[in-house]
Scaffold this motif. Structure first.
Motif, PDB file in Angstrom:
ATOM      1  N   LEU A 125      -5.183   1.012 -10.691  1.00  0.00           N
ATOM      2  CA  LEU A 125      -5.519   2.415 -10.433  1.00  0.00           C
ATOM      3  C   LEU A 125      -5.963   2.604  -8.990  1.00  0.00           C
ATOM      4  O   LEU A 125      -6.791   1.846  -8.476  1.00  0.00           O
ATOM      5  N   ASN A 126      -5.414   3.635  -8.330  1.00  0.00           N
ATOM      6  CA  ASN A 126      -5.810   3.995  -6.964  1.00  0.00           C
ATOM      7  C   ASN A 126      -5.896   5.505  -6.827  1.00  0.00           C
ATOM      8  O   ASN A 126      -5.168   6.239  -7.500  1.00  0.00           O
ATOM      9  N   THR A 127      -6.776   5.967  -5.971  1.00  0.00           N
ATOM     10  CA  THR A 127      -6.810   7.380  -5.588  1.00  0.00           C
ATOM     11  C   THR A 127      -6.485   7.444  -4.101  1.00  0.00           C
ATOM     12  O   THR A 127      -7.177   6.844  -3.288  1.00  0.00           O
ATOM     13  N   THR A 178       0.813  -1.218   0.000  1.00  0.00           N
ATOM     14  CA  THR A 178       0.000   0.000   0.000  1.00  0.00           C
ATOM     15  C   THR A 178       0.846   1.267   0.000  1.00  0.00           C
ATOM     16  O   THR A 178       0.432   2.296  -0.550  1.00  0.00           O
ATOM     17  N   THR A 179       2.014   1.241   0.615  1.00  0.00           N
ATOM     18  CA  THR A 179       2.881   2.426   0.583  1.00  0.00           C
ATOM     19  C   THR A 179       3.328   2.713  -0.841  1.00  0.00           C
ATOM     20  O   THR A 179       3.247   3.858  -1.324  1.00  0.00           O
ATOM     21  N   LEU A 180       3.791   1.693  -1.534  1.00  0.00           N
ATOM     22  CA  LEU A 180       4.232   1.831  -2.915  1.00  0.00           C
ATOM     23  C   LEU A 180       3.090   2.345  -3.793  1.00  0.00           C
ATOM     24  O   LEU A 180       3.276   3.264  -4.604  1.00  0.00           O
ATOM     25  N   ARG A 181       1.919   1.780  -3.635  1.00  0.00           N
ATOM     26  CA  ARG A 181       0.786   2.170  -4.470  1.00  0.00           C
ATOM     27  C   ARG A 181       0.334   3.599  -4.176  1.00  0.00           C
ATOM     28  O   ARG A 181      -0.138   4.305  -5.067  1.00  0.00           O
ATOM     29  N   LYS A 209       1.641  10.635  -7.659  1.00  0.00           N
ATOM     30  CA  LYS A 209       2.280  11.143  -8.876  1.00  0.00           C
ATOM     31  C   LYS A 209       1.285  11.259 -10.021  1.00  0.00           C
ATOM     32  O   LYS A 209       1.229  12.290 -10.710  1.00  0.00           O
ATOM     33  N   ASN A 210       0.455  10.247 -10.198  1.00  0.00           N
ATOM     34  CA  ASN A 210      -0.487  10.247 -11.317  1.00  0.00           C
ATOM     35  C   ASN A 210      -1.664  11.195 -11.069  1.00  0.00           C
ATOM     36  O   ASN A 210      -2.138  11.855 -12.005  1.00  0.00           O
ATOM     37  N   ARG A 241      -6.842   7.103 -15.320  1.00  0.00           N
ATOM     38  CA  ARG A 241      -6.496   5.818 -15.951  1.00  0.00           C
ATOM     39  C   ARG A 241      -5.513   6.029 -17.105  1.00  0.00           C
ATOM     40  O   ARG A 241      -4.606   5.207 -17.319  1.00  0.00           O
ATOM     41  N   LYS A 242      -5.667   7.127 -17.827  1.00  0.00           N
ATOM     42  CA  LYS A 242      -4.722   7.440 -18.905  1.00  0.00           C
ATOM     43  C   LYS A 242      -3.328   7.696 -18.341  1.00  0.00           C
ATOM     44  O   LYS A 242      -2.317   7.271 -18.920  1.00  0.00           O
ATOM     45  N   ALA A 243      -3.271   8.399 -17.202  1.00  0.00           N
ATOM     46  CA  ALA A 243      -1.975   8.683 -16.578  1.00  0.00           C
ATOM     47  C   ALA A 243      -1.299   7.404 -16.126  1.00  0.00           C
ATOM     48  O   ALA A 243      -0.085   7.217 -16.308  1.00  0.00           O
ATOM     49  N   TYR A 244      -2.083   6.499 -15.554  1.00  0.00           N
ATOM     50  CA  TYR A 244      -1.530   5.210 -15.131  1.00  0.00           C
ATOM     51  C   TYR A 244      -1.038   4.419 -16.337  1.00  0.00           C
ATOM     52  O   TYR A 244       0.026   3.780 -16.292  1.00  0.00           O
ATOM     53  N   SER A 245      -1.806   4.440 -17.424  1.00  0.00           N
ATOM     54  CA  SER A 245      -1.415   3.676 -18.618  1.00  0.00           C
ATOM     55  C   SER A 245      -0.096   4.178 -19.185  1.00  0.00           C
ATOM     56  O   SER A 245       0.713   3.405 -19.696  1.00  0.00           O
TER      57      SER A 245
END
Length: 435
Positions: free
Chosen positions: A345-347, A300-303, A309-310, A333-337
Protein backbone atom coordinates in the motif's frame (compact mmCIF):
# COMPACT_ATOMS: atom_id res chain seq x y z
CA UNK A 1 19.83 41.10 23.89
CA UNK A 2 17.70 39.73 26.78
CA UNK A 3 18.45 36.21 28.00
CA UNK A 4 15.12 34.95 26.70
CA UNK A 5 15.90 36.18 23.18
CA UNK A 6 19.40 34.69 23.25
CA UNK A 7 18.03 31.29 24.24
CA UNK A 8 15.28 31.51 21.64
CA UNK A 9 17.66 32.55 18.89
CA UNK A 10 19.97 29.64 19.70
CA UNK A 11 17.01 27.22 19.70
CA UNK A 12 15.75 28.55 16.36
CA UNK A 13 19.26 28.36 14.88
CA UNK A 14 19.55 24.75 16.08
CA UNK A 15 16.11 24.02 14.60
CA UNK A 16 16.91 25.42 11.14
CA UNK A 17 20.31 23.68 11.02
CA UNK A 18 18.79 20.36 12.11
CA UNK A 19 16.07 20.24 9.45
CA UNK A 20 18.34 18.99 6.61
CA UNK A 21 20.63 16.91 8.83
CA UNK A 22 18.92 14.98 11.62
CA UNK A 23 15.20 14.47 12.22
CA UNK A 24 15.83 13.60 15.86
CA UNK A 25 17.66 16.88 16.46
CA UNK A 26 14.87 18.81 14.72
CA UNK A 27 12.38 17.14 17.09
CA UNK A 28 14.52 18.12 20.08
CA UNK A 29 14.68 21.71 18.83
CA UNK A 30 10.90 21.77 18.34
CA UNK A 31 10.33 20.57 21.91
CA UNK A 32 12.85 23.13 23.23
CA UNK A 33 11.01 25.93 21.41
CA UNK A 34 7.69 24.77 22.86
CA UNK A 35 9.19 24.79 26.38
CA UNK A 36 10.75 28.23 25.89
CA UNK A 37 7.39 29.52 24.71
CA UNK A 38 6.09 29.15 28.26
CA UNK A 39 8.50 31.85 29.41
CA UNK A 40 6.41 34.42 31.34
CA UNK A 41 4.91 37.05 29.07
CA UNK A 42 5.32 35.14 25.80
CA UNK A 43 1.61 34.52 25.24
CA UNK A 44 0.66 38.14 25.96
CA UNK A 45 1.24 39.13 22.33
CA UNK A 46 -0.29 36.04 20.70
CA UNK A 47 -3.67 37.65 19.98
CA UNK A 48 -1.96 40.62 18.34
CA UNK A 49 0.21 38.31 16.22
CA UNK A 50 -2.79 36.23 15.11
CA UNK A 51 -4.66 39.34 13.99
CA UNK A 52 -1.60 40.86 12.35
CA UNK A 53 -0.41 37.72 10.55
CA UNK A 54 -3.68 36.12 9.52
CA UNK A 55 -1.96 34.33 6.63
CA UNK A 56 0.25 32.45 9.12
CA UNK A 57 -2.58 31.82 11.59
CA UNK A 58 -4.69 30.39 8.73
CA UNK A 59 -2.21 27.51 8.38
CA UNK A 60 -3.67 26.00 11.55
CA UNK A 61 -6.91 25.38 9.61
CA UNK A 62 -5.14 22.45 7.94
CA UNK A 63 -5.11 20.80 11.35
CA UNK A 64 -8.72 21.90 11.73
CA UNK A 65 -9.94 19.91 8.72
CA UNK A 66 -8.16 16.80 10.00
CA UNK A 67 -9.76 17.25 13.42
CA UNK A 68 -13.14 17.76 11.74
CA UNK A 69 -12.62 14.48 9.90
CA UNK A 70 -12.38 12.74 13.28
CA UNK A 71 -16.06 13.46 13.98
CA UNK A 72 -17.22 10.80 11.56
CA UNK A 73 -14.29 8.39 11.43
CA UNK A 74 -14.70 4.83 12.69
CA UNK A 75 -11.01 3.98 13.14
CA UNK A 76 -10.33 6.44 15.95
CA UNK A 77 -7.00 4.85 16.83
CA UNK A 78 -5.61 5.42 13.35
CA UNK A 79 -7.16 8.88 13.29
CA UNK A 80 -5.42 9.94 16.50
CA UNK A 81 -2.18 8.51 15.14
CA UNK A 82 -2.50 10.73 12.06
CA UNK A 83 -3.36 13.81 14.17
CA UNK A 84 -0.34 13.15 16.38
CA UNK A 85 1.91 12.77 13.35
CA UNK A 86 0.49 15.89 11.69
CA UNK A 87 0.58 18.10 14.81
CA UNK A 88 3.06 20.44 13.11
CA UNK A 89 0.29 22.06 11.08
CA UNK A 90 -0.85 23.47 14.42
CA UNK A 91 2.29 23.73 16.55
CA UNK A 92 4.74 25.29 14.08
CA UNK A 93 2.53 28.22 12.98
CA UNK A 94 1.82 28.97 16.65
CA UNK A 95 5.53 28.91 17.49
CA UNK A 96 6.26 31.36 14.69
CA UNK A 97 3.42 33.64 15.80
CA UNK A 98 4.69 33.62 19.40
CA UNK A 99 8.21 34.61 18.34
CA UNK A 100 7.30 36.75 15.34
CA UNK A 101 9.52 39.76 16.04
CA UNK A 102 12.63 37.75 16.78
CA UNK A 103 12.14 35.71 13.61
CA UNK A 104 11.61 38.84 11.53
CA UNK A 105 14.80 40.39 12.83
CA UNK A 106 16.79 37.25 12.04
CA UNK A 107 15.02 36.14 8.84
CA UNK A 108 18.07 36.28 6.59
CA UNK A 109 20.48 34.85 9.17
CA UNK A 110 18.32 31.82 9.92
CA UNK A 111 17.67 31.30 6.22
CA UNK A 112 21.40 31.35 5.55
CA UNK A 113 22.00 28.85 8.36
CA UNK A 114 19.45 26.50 6.80
CA UNK A 115 21.07 26.82 3.36
CA UNK A 116 24.58 26.14 4.70
CA UNK A 117 23.37 23.12 6.68
CA UNK A 118 21.70 21.75 3.55
CA UNK A 119 24.87 22.43 1.57
CA UNK A 120 26.87 20.44 4.13
CA UNK A 121 24.55 17.44 3.68
CA UNK A 122 24.81 17.86 -0.12
CA UNK A 123 28.60 17.74 0.10
CA UNK A 124 28.36 14.34 1.85
CA UNK A 125 25.99 13.02 -0.82
CA UNK A 126 28.29 14.09 -3.65
CA UNK A 127 31.33 12.68 -1.85
CA UNK A 128 29.68 9.28 -1.39
CA UNK A 129 28.56 9.33 -5.01
CA UNK A 130 32.11 9.95 -6.24
CA UNK A 131 33.54 7.14 -4.11
CA UNK A 132 33.38 3.48 -5.18
CA UNK A 133 30.05 2.05 -4.06
CA UNK A 134 31.54 -0.48 -1.65
CA UNK A 135 33.58 2.27 0.02
CA UNK A 136 30.49 4.47 0.24
CA UNK A 137 28.52 1.60 1.76
CA UNK A 138 31.23 0.94 4.37
CA UNK A 139 31.37 4.61 5.39
CA UNK A 140 27.59 4.94 5.55
CA UNK A 141 27.10 1.79 7.64
CA UNK A 142 29.96 2.58 10.01
CA UNK A 143 27.85 4.90 12.20
CA UNK A 144 24.28 5.05 13.44
CA UNK A 145 24.11 8.76 12.62
CA UNK A 146 23.50 7.96 8.96
CA UNK A 147 20.76 5.95 7.26
CA UNK A 148 21.57 2.35 6.22
CA UNK A 149 22.99 2.09 2.71
CA UNK A 150 20.41 0.46 0.39
CA UNK A 151 21.16 -2.79 -1.44
CA UNK A 152 20.06 -1.55 -4.88
CA UNK A 153 21.82 -3.16 -7.83
CA UNK A 154 21.91 0.09 -9.82
CA UNK A 155 22.15 2.99 -7.37
CA UNK A 156 21.75 5.69 -10.04
CA UNK A 157 18.68 4.07 -11.58
CA UNK A 158 16.83 3.90 -8.27
CA UNK A 159 18.07 7.22 -6.88
CA UNK A 160 21.27 8.02 -5.03
CA UNK A 161 21.89 7.36 -1.36
CA UNK A 162 21.17 10.24 1.00
CA UNK A 163 22.98 9.69 4.33
CA UNK A 164 20.97 11.88 6.74
CA UNK A 165 17.42 12.29 5.41
CA UNK A 166 15.47 10.00 3.06
CA UNK A 167 16.25 10.79 -0.57
CA UNK A 168 12.78 12.03 -1.56
CA UNK A 169 12.44 14.27 1.47
CA UNK A 170 15.99 15.57 1.11
CA UNK A 171 15.12 16.54 -2.46
CA UNK A 172 12.50 18.90 -1.02
CA UNK A 173 15.00 20.26 1.49
CA UNK A 174 17.50 20.95 -1.28
CA UNK A 175 14.92 22.55 -3.56
CA UNK A 176 13.86 24.95 -0.79
CA UNK A 177 17.53 25.77 -0.15
CA UNK A 178 17.93 26.59 -3.86
CA UNK A 179 14.93 28.94 -3.84
CA UNK A 180 16.06 30.55 -0.59
CA UNK A 181 19.57 31.04 -1.98
CA UNK A 182 18.20 32.79 -5.06
CA UNK A 183 16.09 35.09 -2.92
CA UNK A 184 19.01 36.09 -0.69
CA UNK A 185 21.25 36.59 -3.73
CA UNK A 186 18.67 38.86 -5.37
CA UNK A 187 18.33 40.99 -2.23
CA UNK A 188 22.14 41.16 -2.01
CA UNK A 189 22.71 39.20 1.20
CA UNK A 190 25.93 37.14 1.46
CA UNK A 191 26.11 36.80 -2.30
CA UNK A 192 29.63 35.39 -2.48
CA UNK A 193 28.87 32.58 -0.05
CA UNK A 194 25.55 31.73 -1.70
CA UNK A 195 26.91 31.88 -5.25
CA UNK A 196 29.49 29.31 -4.13
CA UNK A 197 26.88 27.08 -2.48
CA UNK A 198 24.25 27.25 -5.24
CA UNK A 199 26.08 25.03 -7.81
CA UNK A 200 26.51 22.32 -5.16
CA UNK A 201 22.80 22.47 -4.30
CA UNK A 202 21.75 22.30 -7.95
CA UNK A 203 24.17 19.49 -8.80
CA UNK A 204 22.94 17.43 -5.86
CA UNK A 205 19.37 18.05 -6.95
CA UNK A 206 20.17 16.74 -10.42
CA UNK A 207 21.93 13.54 -9.38
CA UNK A 208 19.79 12.63 -6.37
CA UNK A 209 16.96 11.27 -8.49
CA UNK A 210 13.91 12.74 -6.77
CA UNK A 211 11.95 13.17 -10.00
CA UNK A 212 8.88 14.82 -8.50
CA UNK A 213 10.99 17.38 -6.66
CA UNK A 214 13.16 17.92 -9.73
CA UNK A 215 10.13 18.69 -11.90
CA UNK A 216 8.61 20.86 -9.17
CA UNK A 217 11.83 22.84 -8.74
CA UNK A 218 12.15 23.29 -12.51
CA UNK A 219 8.61 24.71 -12.74
CA UNK A 220 9.04 26.90 -9.66
CA UNK A 221 12.32 28.30 -11.04
CA UNK A 222 10.56 29.00 -14.33
CA UNK A 223 7.80 30.88 -12.47
CA UNK A 224 10.43 32.72 -10.41
CA UNK A 225 12.37 33.68 -13.55
CA UNK A 226 9.26 34.89 -15.40
CA UNK A 227 8.16 36.97 -12.40
CA UNK A 228 11.55 38.65 -12.11
CA UNK A 229 11.91 39.10 -15.87
CA UNK A 230 8.47 40.70 -16.31
CA UNK A 231 8.51 42.87 -13.21
CA UNK A 232 12.17 43.88 -12.91
CA UNK A 233 14.38 43.04 -15.89
CA UNK A 234 12.00 43.90 -18.73
CA UNK A 235 11.25 47.49 -17.58
CA UNK A 236 14.99 48.20 -17.24
CA UNK A 237 15.94 46.63 -20.59
CA UNK A 238 13.03 48.30 -22.35
CA UNK A 239 14.41 51.73 -21.53
CA UNK A 240 17.76 50.84 -23.08
CA UNK A 241 16.88 48.64 -26.04
CA UNK A 242 13.16 49.12 -26.74
CA UNK A 243 10.20 46.79 -26.18
CA UNK A 244 10.84 44.25 -28.95
CA UNK A 245 14.57 43.86 -28.30
CA UNK A 246 14.06 43.54 -24.54
CA UNK A 247 11.34 40.90 -24.91
CA UNK A 248 13.36 38.96 -27.51
CA UNK A 249 16.47 39.00 -25.34
CA UNK A 250 14.64 37.70 -22.26
CA UNK A 251 12.83 34.97 -24.21
CA UNK A 252 16.07 33.74 -25.80
CA UNK A 253 17.89 33.71 -22.46
CA UNK A 254 14.95 31.84 -20.91
CA UNK A 255 14.92 29.21 -23.66
CA UNK A 256 18.69 28.80 -23.44
CA UNK A 257 18.56 28.30 -19.69
CA UNK A 258 15.39 26.26 -19.22
CA UNK A 259 15.84 24.07 -22.29
CA UNK A 260 19.62 23.98 -22.38
CA UNK A 261 20.33 22.92 -18.80
CA UNK A 262 17.95 19.89 -18.80
CA UNK A 263 19.33 18.79 -22.18
CA UNK A 264 22.97 19.12 -21.11
CA UNK A 265 22.21 17.40 -17.80
CA UNK A 266 20.61 14.44 -19.58
CA UNK A 267 23.49 14.14 -22.01
CA UNK A 268 26.30 14.44 -19.47
CA UNK A 269 25.06 13.09 -16.11
CA UNK A 270 24.70 9.31 -15.82
CA UNK A 271 22.28 9.44 -12.81
CA UNK A 272 19.87 11.61 -14.81
CA UNK A 273 20.02 9.23 -17.80
CA UNK A 274 19.57 6.06 -15.76
CA UNK A 275 16.70 7.53 -13.74
CA UNK A 276 14.89 8.48 -16.97
CA UNK A 277 15.35 5.07 -18.59
CA UNK A 278 14.28 3.33 -15.37
CA UNK A 279 11.07 5.34 -15.34
CA UNK A 280 10.27 4.48 -18.95
CA UNK A 281 11.01 0.79 -18.36
CA UNK A 282 8.70 0.63 -15.32
CA UNK A 283 5.84 2.22 -17.27
CA UNK A 284 6.29 -0.35 -20.03
CA UNK A 285 6.27 -3.18 -17.47
CA UNK A 286 3.00 -1.95 -15.99
CA UNK A 287 1.38 -1.61 -19.40
CA UNK A 288 2.40 -5.16 -20.33
CA UNK A 289 1.69 -6.54 -16.81
CA UNK A 290 5.21 -7.99 -16.74
CA UNK A 291 6.34 -6.32 -13.51
CA UNK A 292 5.51 -9.44 -11.47
CA UNK A 293 8.54 -11.13 -13.01
CA UNK A 294 10.83 -8.69 -11.17
CA UNK A 295 11.53 -7.53 -7.66
CA UNK A 296 9.43 -4.37 -7.99
CA UNK A 297 9.90 -3.12 -4.42
CA UNK A 298 11.94 -0.15 -5.69
CA UNK A 299 9.88 0.47 -8.84
CA UNK A 300 8.54 3.80 -7.60
CA UNK A 301 7.00 4.88 -10.91
CA UNK A 302 4.99 1.67 -11.15
CA UNK A 303 3.88 1.92 -7.53
CA UNK A 304 2.80 5.54 -8.01
CA UNK A 305 0.56 4.69 -10.95
CA UNK A 306 -1.06 1.86 -8.98
CA UNK A 307 -1.49 4.18 -5.99
CA UNK A 308 -3.25 6.87 -8.05
CA UNK A 309 -5.77 4.33 -9.35
CA UNK A 310 -6.62 2.95 -5.91
CA UNK A 311 -6.70 6.35 -4.16
CA UNK A 312 -9.05 7.71 -6.81
CA UNK A 313 -11.34 4.70 -6.30
CA UNK A 314 -11.63 5.51 -2.58
CA UNK A 315 -12.25 9.20 -3.32
CA UNK A 316 -15.06 8.31 -5.76
CA UNK A 317 -16.79 6.30 -3.03
CA UNK A 318 -16.80 9.26 -0.59
CA UNK A 319 -16.36 12.45 -2.67
CA UNK A 320 -18.22 14.97 -0.45
CA UNK A 321 -17.32 14.17 3.16
CA UNK A 322 -14.49 11.72 2.65
CA UNK A 323 -13.92 8.60 4.70
CA UNK A 324 -12.91 10.45 7.84
CA UNK A 325 -9.36 11.10 9.01
CA UNK A 326 -8.75 7.61 10.36
CA UNK A 327 -10.62 5.52 7.80
CA UNK A 328 -8.88 6.43 4.55
CA UNK A 329 -6.01 3.97 4.88
CA UNK A 330 -8.26 1.01 5.80
CA UNK A 331 -10.46 1.82 2.77
CA UNK A 332 -7.39 2.15 0.57
CA UNK A 333 -6.18 -1.23 1.80
CA UNK A 334 -9.47 -2.74 0.63
CA UNK A 335 -8.96 -1.20 -2.82
CA UNK A 336 -5.46 -2.64 -3.01
CA UNK A 337 -6.71 -6.07 -1.91
CA UNK A 338 -9.27 -6.03 -4.70
CA UNK A 339 -7.10 -4.58 -7.48
CA UNK A 340 -3.43 -5.16 -6.64
CA UNK A 341 -3.13 -7.64 -3.76
CA UNK A 342 0.54 -8.31 -4.58
CA UNK A 343 1.51 -4.64 -4.13
CA UNK A 344 2.43 -2.80 -0.93
CA UNK A 345 0.00 0.00 0.00
CA UNK A 346 1.21 3.50 -0.93
CA UNK A 347 -0.28 6.99 -0.96
CA UNK A 348 1.24 9.08 -3.71
CA UNK A 349 -0.86 12.22 -4.15
CA UNK A 350 -1.38 14.83 -1.44
CA UNK A 351 -4.57 16.21 -2.97
CA UNK A 352 -6.21 12.80 -3.22
CA UNK A 353 -5.18 12.08 0.38
CA UNK A 354 -6.81 15.24 1.75
CA UNK A 355 -9.83 14.74 -0.49
CA UNK A 356 -10.15 11.09 0.53
CA UNK A 357 -9.89 11.81 4.27
CA UNK A 358 -11.84 15.07 4.59
CA UNK A 359 -13.92 15.28 1.41
CA UNK A 360 -14.09 18.01 -1.18
CA UNK A 361 -14.75 20.57 1.58
CA UNK A 362 -11.47 19.71 3.31
CA UNK A 363 -9.54 19.85 0.06
CA UNK A 364 -11.03 23.26 -0.80
CA UNK A 365 -10.16 24.60 2.66
CA UNK A 366 -6.58 23.40 2.21
CA UNK A 367 -6.27 25.11 -1.19
CA UNK A 368 -7.98 28.26 0.11
CA UNK A 369 -5.45 28.51 2.96
CA UNK A 370 -2.57 28.35 0.48
CA UNK A 371 -4.19 30.93 -1.78
CA UNK A 372 -4.89 33.29 1.14
CA UNK A 373 -1.28 32.97 2.28
CA UNK A 374 0.06 33.97 -1.12
CA UNK A 375 -2.50 36.76 -1.57
CA UNK A 376 -1.25 38.36 1.64
CA UNK A 377 2.29 38.58 0.24
CA UNK A 378 1.27 40.64 -2.78
CA UNK A 379 3.00 43.98 -3.00
CA UNK A 380 6.08 42.72 -1.14
CA UNK A 381 8.35 42.65 -4.21
CA UNK A 382 11.08 40.01 -4.02
CA UNK A 383 9.47 38.39 -0.99
CA UNK A 384 6.31 37.76 -3.04
CA UNK A 385 8.31 36.14 -5.87
CA UNK A 386 10.14 33.98 -3.31
CA UNK A 387 6.86 32.94 -1.68
CA UNK A 388 5.27 32.27 -5.08
CA UNK A 389 8.17 30.03 -6.15
CA UNK A 390 8.09 28.16 -2.83
CA UNK A 391 4.34 27.55 -3.07
CA UNK A 392 4.53 26.49 -6.73
CA UNK A 393 7.23 23.99 -5.79
CA UNK A 394 4.98 22.31 -3.24
CA UNK A 395 1.83 22.53 -5.36
CA UNK A 396 3.63 20.56 -8.08
CA UNK A 397 5.49 18.22 -5.72
CA UNK A 398 2.22 17.24 -4.03
CA UNK A 399 1.02 15.67 -7.30
CA UNK A 400 3.39 12.64 -7.33
CA UNK A 401 3.72 12.27 -3.55
CA UNK A 402 1.90 12.78 -0.25
CA UNK A 403 4.84 14.90 0.80
CA UNK A 404 3.07 16.56 3.74
CA UNK A 405 2.39 13.15 5.29
CA UNK A 406 6.09 12.79 6.16
CA UNK A 407 7.72 14.40 9.18
CA UNK A 408 10.45 16.17 7.21
CA UNK A 409 8.22 17.73 4.56
CA UNK A 410 5.46 18.70 6.98
CA UNK A 411 8.04 20.46 9.17
CA UNK A 412 9.72 22.07 6.17
CA UNK A 413 6.46 23.17 4.57
CA UNK A 414 4.97 24.63 7.76
CA UNK A 415 8.29 26.23 8.72
CA UNK A 416 8.81 28.18 5.53
CA UNK A 417 5.13 29.00 5.03
CA UNK A 418 5.15 30.60 8.48
CA UNK A 419 8.66 32.05 8.15
CA UNK A 420 8.01 33.75 4.81
CA UNK A 421 4.50 34.76 5.87
CA UNK A 422 5.80 36.67 8.90
CA UNK A 423 7.89 38.94 6.70
CA UNK A 424 4.79 40.70 5.38
CA UNK A 425 5.43 43.63 7.69
CA UNK A 426 9.22 43.51 7.93
CA UNK A 427 9.60 46.94 6.34
CA UNK A 428 6.96 48.86 8.28
CA UNK A 429 7.82 52.39 9.25
CA UNK A 430 7.82 51.39 12.91
CA UNK A 431 11.15 49.69 13.78
CA UNK A 432 10.95 46.18 15.18
CA UNK A 433 11.80 46.10 18.87
CA UNK A 434 13.26 43.23 20.84
CA UNK A 435 10.80 41.18 22.84
Amino acid sequence: MPLKNRLLLFAWLFYFCSLPLFKAFANVAEVALVILSFWPGTFSGLKHSVLRYKNVAALTLISGILILGMLYTEDLQNGWKILKHQHRFLIIPLLFLLHARLLQENFRKLNLAYILATGTACAFIVLLYLLPEETARSIANATKLTLPYPDNIHRAAFGLYSPFIDRLQFSSLTAVAVLSSLYLIVVNYKRKVLLAALPLLLFTMLILGGRGAQLALFISLLVYAVAIAVNILYPKLRKRTGKMAAATMLVLVGILFFAGIPYVSFKTLKPVQERFYQTKWEMDLLENQEYKQYDYEHFTTLRRLVSYKNMWQVVQQNPVLGTGTGDFHPELRKAYSANNPEMELNTHNQYLLFWGMTGIFGLLVFLAVLGFWLLNLRGRGQLYFYGLAFLVFYLVNMLPDTVLATQVDSMLFCTFMAFIGLQKYDQDAQPIQSV
